[in-house]
Motif scaffolding. Structure first.
Motif, short mmCIF file in Angstrom:
data_model
loop_
_atom_site.label_atom_id
_atom_site.label_comp_id
_atom_site.label_asym_id
_atom_site.label_seq_id
_atom_site.Cartn_x
_atom_site.Cartn_y
_atom_site.Cartn_z
N ARG A 14 1.21 -0.96 0.14
CA ARG A 14 0.15 0.23 -0.02
C ARG A 14 0.52 0.96 0.05
NH1 ARG A 14 -3.11 -2.90 3.58
NH2 ARG A 14 -1.92 -1.54 5.61
N GLN A 15 2.07 1.24 0.84
CA GLN A 15 3.01 2.69 0.94
C GLN A 15 3.33 2.90 -0.65
OE1 GLN A 15 5.61 1.06 3.72
NE2 GLN A 15 4.56 2.12 4.85
N ASN A 16 3.46 1.70 -1.49
CA ASN A 16 3.93 1.81 -3.11
C ASN A 16 2.73 2.02 -3.89
OD1 ASN A 16 7.08 1.80 -2.11
ND2 ASN A 16 6.32 0.68 -1.10
N GLN A 17 1.52 2.00 -3.71
CA GLN A 17 0.57 2.56 -4.33
C GLN A 17 0.49 0.61 -5.06
OE1 GLN A 17 2.99 5.31 -4.58
NE2 GLN A 17 1.57 5.61 -2.80
N LEU A 18 0.27 -0.46 -4.11
CA LEU A 18 0.30 -1.94 -5.06
C LEU A 18 -0.29 -2.43 -4.45
CD1 LEU A 18 4.33 -2.11 -5.29
CD2 LEU A 18 2.58 -1.84 -7.25
N ASN A 19 -1.20 -3.56 -4.61
CA ASN A 19 -1.76 -4.78 -4.08
C ASN A 19 -1.23 -6.52 -3.83
OD1 ASN A 19 -3.68 -5.76 -6.15
ND2 ASN A 19 -3.90 -3.62 -5.63
N ARG A 20 -2.27 -6.96 -3.65
CA ARG A 20 -1.55 -8.69 -3.34
C ARG A 20 -1.83 -8.38 -5.35
NH1 ARG A 20 -4.83 -11.32 1.07
NH2 ARG A 20 -3.77 -10.16 2.61
N SER A 21 -2.50 -8.31 -6.34
CA SER A 21 -2.39 -8.46 -7.92
C SER A 21 -1.52 -7.51 -8.18
CB SER A 21 -3.77 -8.03 -8.26
OG SER A 21 -4.98 -8.28 -7.76
N ASP A 22 -0.84 -7.41 -7.76
CA ASP A 22 0.56 -6.93 -8.53
C ASP A 22 1.67 -7.67 -8.41
OD1 ASP A 22 -0.70 -4.50 -9.33
OD2 ASP A 22 -0.34 -3.50 -7.07
N ILE A 23 1.57 -8.37 -7.37
CA ILE A 23 2.66 -9.06 -6.61
C ILE A 23 2.79 -10.84 -8.47
CG2 ILE A 23 3.33 -11.04 -5.73
CD1 ILE A 23 2.39 -9.99 -3.51
N ALA A 24 3.85 -10.46 -9.00
CA ALA A 24 4.17 -11.78 -10.12
C ALA A 24 5.35 -12.49 -8.89
CB ALA A 24 4.87 -10.81 -10.85
N ARG A 25 6.21 -12.62 -8.20
CA ARG A 25 6.25 -14.05 -7.79
C ARG A 25 6.55 -13.69 -6.36
NH1 ARG A 25 9.74 -18.19 -10.12
NH2 ARG A 25 11.27 -17.99 -9.25
N ILE A 26 7.10 -14.58 -5.34
CA ILE A 26 7.91 -14.56 -4.46
C ILE A 26 8.58 -15.85 -4.06
CG2 ILE A 26 7.47 -14.98 -1.47
CD1 ILE A 26 4.28 -13.66 -2.03
N GLU A 27 9.54 -15.49 -3.93
CA GLU A 27 10.96 -15.78 -3.85
C GLU A 27 10.77 -16.66 -1.81
OE1 GLU A 27 13.07 -17.39 -5.12
OE2 GLU A 27 12.09 -16.78 -6.60
N PHE A 28 10.71 -17.79 -1.44
CA PHE A 28 10.62 -18.35 -0.34
C PHE A 28 12.06 -19.06 0.25
CE2 PHE A 28 6.36 -19.38 -2.41
CZ PHE A 28 5.60 -18.88 -1.40
N THR A 29 12.21 -18.01 1.79
CA THR A 29 13.37 -19.05 2.52
C THR A 29 13.04 -19.30 3.77
OG1 THR A 29 15.27 -17.09 1.08
CG2 THR A 29 16.03 -18.56 3.23
N LEU A 30 13.45 -20.39 3.87
CA LEU A 30 13.02 -20.80 5.40
C LEU A 30 14.67 -21.61 5.87
CD1 LEU A 30 9.55 -23.26 4.24
CD2 LEU A 30 10.10 -21.19 5.78
#
Length: 169
Positions: free
Chosen positions: A100-116
């Motif tokens: 939201r701070q960057n005028q984006l939302n969940r629909s704008d996410i193209a990829r997530i990298e997971f590190t556990l």
């Protein structure tokens, strides 16, 4: 000859309409003209509640790369040290704020990298996947699958999850 043309039009036009309809079911265009289209792979497991195996992006105006977001306060204290689920919940909440701070939302996410961090249980892993399924439940076109990395440690003791996010607009 004229009957052959009519027959072709009669056969081809409905197929074209069906193709366009089916193709648009897994596609989304936002107000800025960005088009996200899911690319499915029927030869791999169906994870479409969380991610797609591929994503075609058209008309991109801006790319956004969010570095490893972890459960850490501005004073460097760790939120819920060692707790994979609580840290995932914290990161997803913070991610919404950051978007939201960057005028984006969940629909704008193209990829997530997971590190556990190594040591999570099967129940932890399944719960994390469930959190992501819930997080993206209302997103029409899910992000492309990201890489899951398992490491021995993150930058600060007690951190056990970290997520990098790519967004487009």
């Amino acid at each position: 000859m004229m009957n052959l043309k009519r027959l072709l039009v009669f056969l081809v036009v409905p197929l074209l309409v069906i193709f366009i309809f089916v193709s648009s079911v897994n596609a989304q265009t936002n107000r800025q003209g960005l088009r996200k289209e899911a690319l499915e792979n029927p030869r791999l497991p169906n994870f479409t509640s969380i991610f797609n195996w591929g994503l075609k992006l058209s008309n991109i105006k801006n790319w956004y790369f969010f570095s490893g977001i972890a459960a850490q306060q501005p004073n460097f204290s760790i939120v819920s040290p060692g707790n994979y689920i609580a840290q995932t919940d914290y990161v997803l909440n913070e991610l919404d704020i950051f978007l939201r701070q960057n005028q984006l939302n969940r629909s704008d996410i193209a990829r997530i990298e997971f590190t556990l961090v190594n040591g999570y249980s099967e129940a932890d892993f399944n719960a994390i996947l469930g959190r992501f399924a819930g997080y993206f439940q209302t997103v029409q076109v899910k992000p492309a699958a990201g890489t899951l990395r398992v490491v021995n440690a993150l930058a600060f003791p007690g951190l056990v999850v970290e997520y990098e996010v790519w967004c487009v607009k």
